[in-house]
Structure formats: C-alpha cells, structure tokens
Design a protein around this motif. Structure first.
Motif, short mmCIF file in Angstrom:
data_model
loop_
_atom_site.label_atom_id
_atom_site.label_comp_id
_atom_site.label_asym_id
_atom_site.label_seq_id
_atom_site.Cartn_x
_atom_site.Cartn_y
_atom_site.Cartn_z
N GLY A 83 7.56 4.38 -0.70
CA GLY A 83 7.17 3.07 -1.05
C GLY A 83 8.10 2.35 -1.86
N PRO A 84 8.18 1.05 -2.26
CA PRO A 84 8.94 0.30 -2.76
C PRO A 84 9.81 0.75 -3.79
N GLY A 96 7.62 3.41 11.81
CA GLY A 96 6.97 3.40 10.25
C GLY A 96 5.69 2.13 10.44
N THR A 97 4.73 2.24 9.81
CA THR A 97 3.65 1.38 9.79
C THR A 97 3.33 1.27 8.07
N GLN A 98 3.31 -0.19 7.70
CA GLN A 98 2.89 -0.33 6.41
C GLN A 98 1.35 -0.11 6.08
N VAL A 99 1.41 0.60 4.79
CA VAL A 99 -0.01 0.75 4.33
C VAL A 99 0.10 -0.07 2.75
N ALA A 128 3.16 2.30 0.86
CA ALA A 128 4.42 2.80 1.31
C ALA A 128 4.37 2.37 2.75
N ILE A 129 5.63 2.50 3.34
CA ILE A 129 5.75 2.64 4.62
C ILE A 129 5.49 4.21 5.19
N PHE A 139 7.33 13.57 1.55
CA PHE A 139 6.76 14.45 2.41
C PHE A 139 5.41 13.93 2.06
N VAL A 140 4.53 14.00 3.04
CA VAL A 140 2.89 13.40 2.81
C VAL A 140 2.28 14.83 3.16
#
Length: 123
Positions: free
Chosen positions: A40-41, A116-119, A92-93, A47-48
């Motif tokens: 995240g910014p 990465g992909t932005q959410v 986050a990315i 870890f997810v």
C-alpha cells in the motif's frame, strides 16, 4: 523465460469484490508454491495469501481471512486471488510470486515476481 503477469485490479467501492489473476509462462504453476503480496501507499510489502505444493495448503494473513481466497487452475497455468468484502485498507499494488523454497509467508522464499496490479478501494 519465467514471467508472471497479474491482471484484474481496478477501482472498487468498499464492500465490493475483485478477482486478481496471475498467469505464468516458463514454468508450471502446479509444481510450485505461489503467493500474493501487496504494498500500500507508504507501507511495506506484506504477505497476503499463498497456496503450497505439493499438498495445496493455503495460508492467509489474519486481516483477509474469510474475505480472500487463493486458488490455482493448473490447466490454465493461472493462480487467482478472489477478494470479497473489500475495505479501503486493502488498497495496494498486488503482486504474485513463485516460491523457490522456504516459508511461503516470507518474501525471501520467492524467486519470481510479477509486475503488480493496482487495487483501489474507495470508502
């Protein structure tokens, strides 16, 4: 060459859902542990979720348990992260990665990473 490509990110309002995809080339996903991480910014990468090999065991960080599901489609050589009940703090990315050994909760266990992909989750 080993390449991982994430997709499926976007902007969603709180409470909504997204499904992220990670498509692999150059290796067979079903033979490796695969994880999702996010950054995240202004935050550290964390870890997810991960799915292990050969047993297919899954692990999740506590804050996403019951909301996120990691899965693997061996025929498509793709790993997914289904994200439900999204919260602004999930913004986050998101990166997928392939493990080369070790504990799947640790970044050091992964040798290959996607771009990465932005959410983004709005409140």
């Amino acid at each position: 060459q080993v390449q991982l490509v994430e997709s499926g990110g976007g902007l969603v309002e709180a409470g909504g859902s997204l499904r992220l995809s990670c498509a692999a080339s150059g290796l067979t996903f079903s033979m490796y542990g695969v994880g999702w991480f996010r950054q995240g910014p202004g935050k550290e990468r964390e870890f997810v979720a991960a799915v292990g090999w050969p047993g297919g065991r899954t692990d999740y960080r506590n804050s996403v348990k019951g909301r996120f599901t990691i899965s693997r489609d061996s025929a498509k050589n793709t790993v997914y992260l289904q994200m439900n009940s999204l919260k602004p703090e999930d913004t986050a990315i998101y990166y997928c990665a392939v493990a080369t050994g070790g504990n799947l909760q640790y970044q050091a266990s992964y040798g290959y990473w996607g771009q990465g992909t932005q959410v983004t989750v709005s409140s």
